[in-house]
Design a protein around this motif. Structure first.
Motif, mmCIF file in Angstrom:
data_model
loop_
_atom_site.group_PDB
_atom_site.id
_atom_site.type_symbol
_atom_site.label_atom_id
_atom_site.label_comp_id
_atom_site.label_asym_id
_atom_site.label_seq_id
_atom_site.Cartn_x
_atom_site.Cartn_y
_atom_site.Cartn_z
ATOM 1 N N GLN A 64 0.824 -1.202 0.000
ATOM 2 C CA GLN A 64 0.000 0.000 0.000
ATOM 3 C C GLN A 64 0.864 1.260 0.000
ATOM 4 O O GLN A 64 0.554 2.251 -0.669
ATOM 5 C CB GLN A 64 -0.932 0.000 1.209
ATOM 6 N N ALA A 65 1.957 1.230 0.758
ATOM 7 C CA ALA A 65 2.842 2.387 0.816
ATOM 8 C C ALA A 65 3.433 2.706 -0.551
ATOM 9 O O ALA A 65 3.493 3.876 -0.961
ATOM 10 C CB ALA A 65 3.956 2.139 1.831
ATOM 11 N N ASP A 70 4.088 6.067 -5.157
ATOM 12 C CA ASP A 70 4.229 6.132 -6.610
ATOM 13 C C ASP A 70 3.203 7.078 -7.224
ATOM 14 O O ASP A 70 3.525 7.857 -8.141
ATOM 15 C CB ASP A 70 4.084 4.739 -7.230
ATOM 16 N N ALA A 71 1.961 7.015 -6.721
ATOM 17 C CA ALA A 71 0.912 7.887 -7.255
ATOM 18 C C ALA A 71 1.201 9.351 -6.927
ATOM 19 O O ALA A 71 0.993 10.240 -7.760
ATOM 20 C CB ALA A 71 -0.448 7.475 -6.698
ATOM 21 N N PRO A 157 -4.633 8.581 9.454
ATOM 22 C CA PRO A 157 -4.531 7.174 9.059
ATOM 23 C C PRO A 157 -3.671 7.042 7.799
ATOM 24 O O PRO A 157 -3.839 7.808 6.853
ATOM 25 C CB PRO A 157 -5.992 6.781 8.758
ATOM 26 N N PHE A 158 -2.760 6.103 7.818
ATOM 27 C CA PHE A 158 -1.939 5.813 6.630
ATOM 28 C C PHE A 158 -2.612 4.693 5.836
ATOM 29 O O PHE A 158 -3.076 4.898 4.718
ATOM 30 C CB PHE A 158 -0.533 5.416 7.062
ATOM 31 N N VAL A 159 -2.678 3.532 6.448
ATOM 32 C CA VAL A 159 -3.399 2.412 5.857
ATOM 33 C C VAL A 159 -4.198 1.732 6.961
ATOM 34 O O VAL A 159 -3.631 1.390 8.004
ATOM 35 C CB VAL A 159 -2.434 1.390 5.217
ATOM 36 N N LEU A 160 -5.485 1.585 6.756
ATOM 37 C CA LEU A 160 -6.303 0.855 7.720
ATOM 38 C C LEU A 160 -6.184 -0.637 7.432
ATOM 39 O O LEU A 160 -6.277 -1.065 6.275
ATOM 40 C CB LEU A 160 -7.779 1.256 7.613
ATOM 41 N N ASP A 161 -5.976 -1.413 8.473
ATOM 42 C CA ASP A 161 -5.985 -2.868 8.323
ATOM 43 C C ASP A 161 -6.981 -3.422 9.329
ATOM 44 O O ASP A 161 -6.794 -3.263 10.541
ATOM 45 C CB ASP A 161 -4.602 -3.462 8.557
ATOM 46 N N GLU A 349 -8.930 6.162 -5.795
ATOM 47 C CA GLU A 349 -8.257 5.702 -7.003
ATOM 48 C C GLU A 349 -6.959 4.951 -6.740
ATOM 49 O O GLU A 349 -6.407 4.333 -7.652
ATOM 50 C CB GLU A 349 -8.000 6.889 -7.931
ATOM 51 N N VAL A 350 -6.463 5.008 -5.510
ATOM 52 C CA VAL A 350 -5.272 4.222 -5.166
ATOM 53 C C VAL A 350 -5.647 3.087 -4.221
ATOM 54 O O VAL A 350 -5.487 1.909 -4.546
ATOM 55 C CB VAL A 350 -4.174 5.105 -4.532
ATOM 56 N N LEU A 351 -6.184 3.419 -3.035
ATOM 57 C CA LEU A 351 -6.453 2.384 -2.035
ATOM 58 C C LEU A 351 -7.663 1.530 -2.384
ATOM 59 O O LEU A 351 -7.580 0.299 -2.435
ATOM 60 C CB LEU A 351 -6.621 3.030 -0.657
ATOM 61 N N ALA A 352 -8.814 2.152 -2.611
ATOM 62 C CA ALA A 352 -10.018 1.368 -2.909
ATOM 63 C C ALA A 352 -9.851 0.557 -4.190
ATOM 64 O O ALA A 352 -10.320 -0.584 -4.288
ATOM 65 C CB ALA A 352 -11.232 2.285 -3.018
ATOM 66 N N LYS A 353 -9.174 1.125 -5.160
ATOM 67 C CA LYS A 353 -8.940 0.413 -6.418
ATOM 68 C C LYS A 353 -8.126 -0.851 -6.183
ATOM 69 O O LYS A 353 -8.261 -1.842 -6.907
ATOM 70 C CB LYS A 353 -8.210 1.335 -7.400
ATOM 71 N N ASN A 354 -7.289 -0.831 -5.139
ATOM 72 C CA ASN A 354 -6.469 -1.989 -4.789
ATOM 73 C C ASN A 354 -7.175 -2.912 -3.790
ATOM 74 O O ASN A 354 -6.570 -3.808 -3.218
ATOM 75 C CB ASN A 354 -5.141 -1.514 -4.186
ATOM 76 N N LYS A 355 -8.476 -2.657 -3.562
ATOM 77 C CA LYS A 355 -9.290 -3.445 -2.625
ATOM 78 C C LYS A 355 -8.857 -3.249 -1.179
ATOM 79 O O LYS A 355 -9.019 -4.137 -0.337
ATOM 80 C CB LYS A 355 -9.289 -4.931 -2.988
ATOM 81 N N ASP A 356 -8.329 -2.061 -0.882
ATOM 82 C CA ASP A 356 -7.997 -1.724 0.493
ATOM 83 C C ASP A 356 -9.092 -0.864 1.109
ATOM 84 O O ASP A 356 -9.893 -0.247 0.394
ATOM 85 C CB ASP A 356 -6.655 -0.978 0.550
ATOM 86 N N VAL A 357 -9.105 -0.810 2.428
ATOM 87 C CA VAL A 357 -10.113 -0.048 3.146
ATOM 88 C C VAL A 357 -9.767 1.438 3.086
ATOM 89 O O VAL A 357 -8.607 1.818 3.257
ATOM 90 C CB VAL A 357 -10.184 -0.492 4.620
ATOM 91 N N VAL A 358 -10.773 2.265 2.861
ATOM 92 C CA VAL A 358 -10.544 3.710 2.847
ATOM 93 C C VAL A 358 -10.598 4.250 4.272
ATOM 94 O O VAL A 358 -11.211 3.648 5.154
ATOM 95 C CB VAL A 358 -11.582 4.431 1.966
#
Length: 433
Positions: A64-65, A70-71, A157-161, A349-358
C-alpha cells in the motif's frame, strides 16, 4: 515463581530500553525552530515546491505504501523516497533515529504504538492542519484518537488494516458447508473448522492463528470479545479486563479446537512472520485474517466480521497512522503529502482500487467497493470495530513473552494451567507502569 519474575524482568527491561530511547528523542526536539518549516502556515494543501521527502514504513504495509508514494510522485513536484523496514526491526530503528535526531520527514507507525510515540514528542503537532480539514469528521475516529494528545491531533490514518473472518469457499463446499454463509457465532466457527478437519485432506487444517504472536492475537481475538459486548481494557488503558466471562468463552473455544486437532499445528510456535501463509496457500478452511490481504488472496474467499461467542460482528481497526516527524525541516511539504493522501484521488483511485479499506467514511461506498460486495462488508464492519489505546500497549500485548501471550498460552495450549486472574493482573501491572 522464577518464571513470573523472569517475565517481569524481561518486560521491565524492554520497557526501560524504549523509555530511555524515547526520552533521548524528546531531548533532541529542542525548541520550536528545530522542527523546521511550519505546516500550518503553508495552508490546507501544504507546499509542493519540488522538495525531496523521506518516508519510513514497516514491511507489512509495503504494498500500500508503494502504491501511495508512486501515485504521489507521479502527480507532484515534491518527491517522496520510501524506506521499508522489517516489522521486527521497526521499533528499534525508530527509537534509535529519534534519539539521534535522524527521523525521516514522515514516518508511519502501528496504531497501537502511536499514543506512546505522540506522548514522547516524536510527531509534530498537526492540529491546525487536521482540524482545518472540511472532512475531518469523516476520517477514521480510532486512528485520529490514538494520535491525539491534549486535544491536538498529530497523525492521520496511513493504511487501515481490519481483522476479518475469511473462509475458503471451496473447502466449505467440500465439507458440506454453505460456501456463501459465514459462521454467525464463535461456536459455529469452531464447528466449521472441525468439519473441514474431518475431510482429512493432506496438509489441510480447519483453522490457524499465531499462538506465539501477541500482536496477531490482539488483532484477531479482541474483536471476538467486543462482538459479544465484552471489553478488553478500561477506558484509560490502565486496567486489563481479559479475565471476563466473554474472554473466557473465547479461550475455551480455542482450547477445544486445539485439542480436537482442527488448528494448524505450527500455530503453536507461530510468532507472526508467516501466520497467514497457510490460508493464502489454500491449506486452511477459515481464519481471522487481515483485510489488506484480500487483493492477494488467490482463490474465492468469503469475508465477514469476526463473531463473538454469542454472535455479533466486530473488527480490530489496526494498520498504521502517519505524521510529520519532530526532526523534519520540511513540514509544509510533508503536509502536502498527507493532505493529498486523504483526498479522493488517493483514497479511492489508489487504495479502494487496490481493494484496500478507505480511511474516510464518505468514501466507503465508492465505485470499487460497489463492484465487490466483500469490500462493502469490510467498510461496514469498520464502523463496528475498535482501536484500543494504551501507552504501554507494546509491552503488555505485543512484546515477545508479554503477559498477554502467557495468558493465552496457559488457557489454550496448557489446558487452562496457571491462574487466569493472576495472568490478567500481570497485564494490568504492565499497563500501569
Amino acid at each position: 515463581m522464577s518464571r513470573t519474575l523472569g517475565r517481569r524482568t524481561a518486560l521491565r527491561s524492554l520497557a526501560g530500553v524504549l523509555v530511555a530511547t524515547l526520552t533521548l528523542a524528546v531531548a533532541a526536539c529542542g525548541d520550536d525552530d528545530a522542527t523546521g518549516t511550519d505546516a500550518a502556515a503553508a495552508g490546507p494543501n501544504g507546499t509542493d515546491d519540488g522538495s525531496q521527502l523521506t518516508l519510513w514504513t514497516r514491511a507489512p504495509l509495503e504494498k500500500q505504501a508503494k502504491l501511495l508514494v508512486d501515485a504521489y510522485n507521479a502527480s507532484h513536484k515534491n518527491q517522496v523516497s520510501l524506506t521499508v523496514v522489517p516489522n521486527d526491526d521497526y521499533v528499534a530503528k525508530v527509537g534509535a533515529a529519534a534519539g539521534s535526531g535522524g527521523l525521516p520527514d514522515l514516518f508511519a507507525a502501528d496504531i497501537v504504538y502511536v499514543p506512546n510515540w505522540v506522548s514522547q514528542g516524536l510527531f509534530q503537532d498537526l492540529s491546525s492542519n487536521i482540524n482545518g480539514l472540511s472532512f475531518k469528521d469523516q476520517i477514521n475516529k480510532g486512528h485520529l484518537s490514538a494520535g491525539t494528545l491534549d486535544g491536538k491531533p498529530h497523525v492521520l490514518p496511513f493504511v487501515l488494516d481490519l481483522s476479518m473472518l475469511f473462509w475458503n469457499k471451496q473447502l466449505f463446499k467440500d465439507a458440506g458447508l454453505d460456501p456463501e454463509k459465514a459462521p454467525a457465532t464463535l461456536d459455529e466457527y469452531a464447528a466449521a473448522a472441525k468439519k473441514i478437519q474431518g475431510l482429512k485432506k493432506p496438509g489441510v487444517y480447519g483453522t490457524a492463528t499465531g499462538l506465539n504472536c501477541g500482536g496477531c492475537l490482539v488483532f484477531t481475538w479482541f474483536p471476538s470479545i467486543w462482538a459479544s459486548g465484552g471489553e478488553v481494557m478500561s477506558a484509560d488503558g490502565k486496567q486489563s479486563e481479559l479475565a471476563g466471562d466473554t474472554a473466557q468463552k473465547v479461550y475455551n473455544t480455542w482450547n477445544d479446537m486445539w485439542k480436537s486437532g482442527a488448528v494448524l499445528p505450527s500455530s503453536k510456535t507461530e510468532a507472526g512472520p508467516t501466520w497467514t501463509a497457510a490460508f493464502t496457500e489454500g491449506k486452511v478452511g477459515l481464519m481471522f485474517y487481515p483485510a489488506t490481504l484480500l487483493s492477494s488472496t488467490p482463490f474465492e474467499a468469503g469475508v465477514a466480521g469476526i463473531p463473538g461467542p454469542s454472535g455479533g460482528a466486530s473488527t480490530f481497526v489496526g494498520g498504521d497512522g502517519i505524521g510529520v516527524s519532530k526532526d523534519s525541516k520540511k513540514a509544509a511539504q510533508a503536509w502536502n503529502f498527507l493532505s493529498w493522501m486523504m483526498s479522493e484521488e488517493a483514497q479511492v483511485e489508489v487504495l479502494a482500487k487496490n481493494k484496500d479499506v478507505v480511511s474516510r467514511a464518505d468514501f466507503a461506498n465508492n465505485k470499487y467497493a460497489a463492484a465487490d460486495p466483500r469490500l462493502v462488508t469490510i467498510n461496514e464492519v469498520a464502523g463496528k470495530g475498535d482501536t484500543p489505546v494504551a501507552l504501554n500497549f507494546q509491552q503488555a500485548f505485543n512484546a515477545p513473552n508479554s503477559p498477554w501471550l502467557t495468558l493465552v498460552r496457559n488457557q489454550v495450549l496448557e489446558g487452562k494451567s496457571g491462574d487466569l486472574q493472576k495472568d490478567n493482573e500481570e497485564i494490568t501491572a504492565v499497563l500501569k507502569q
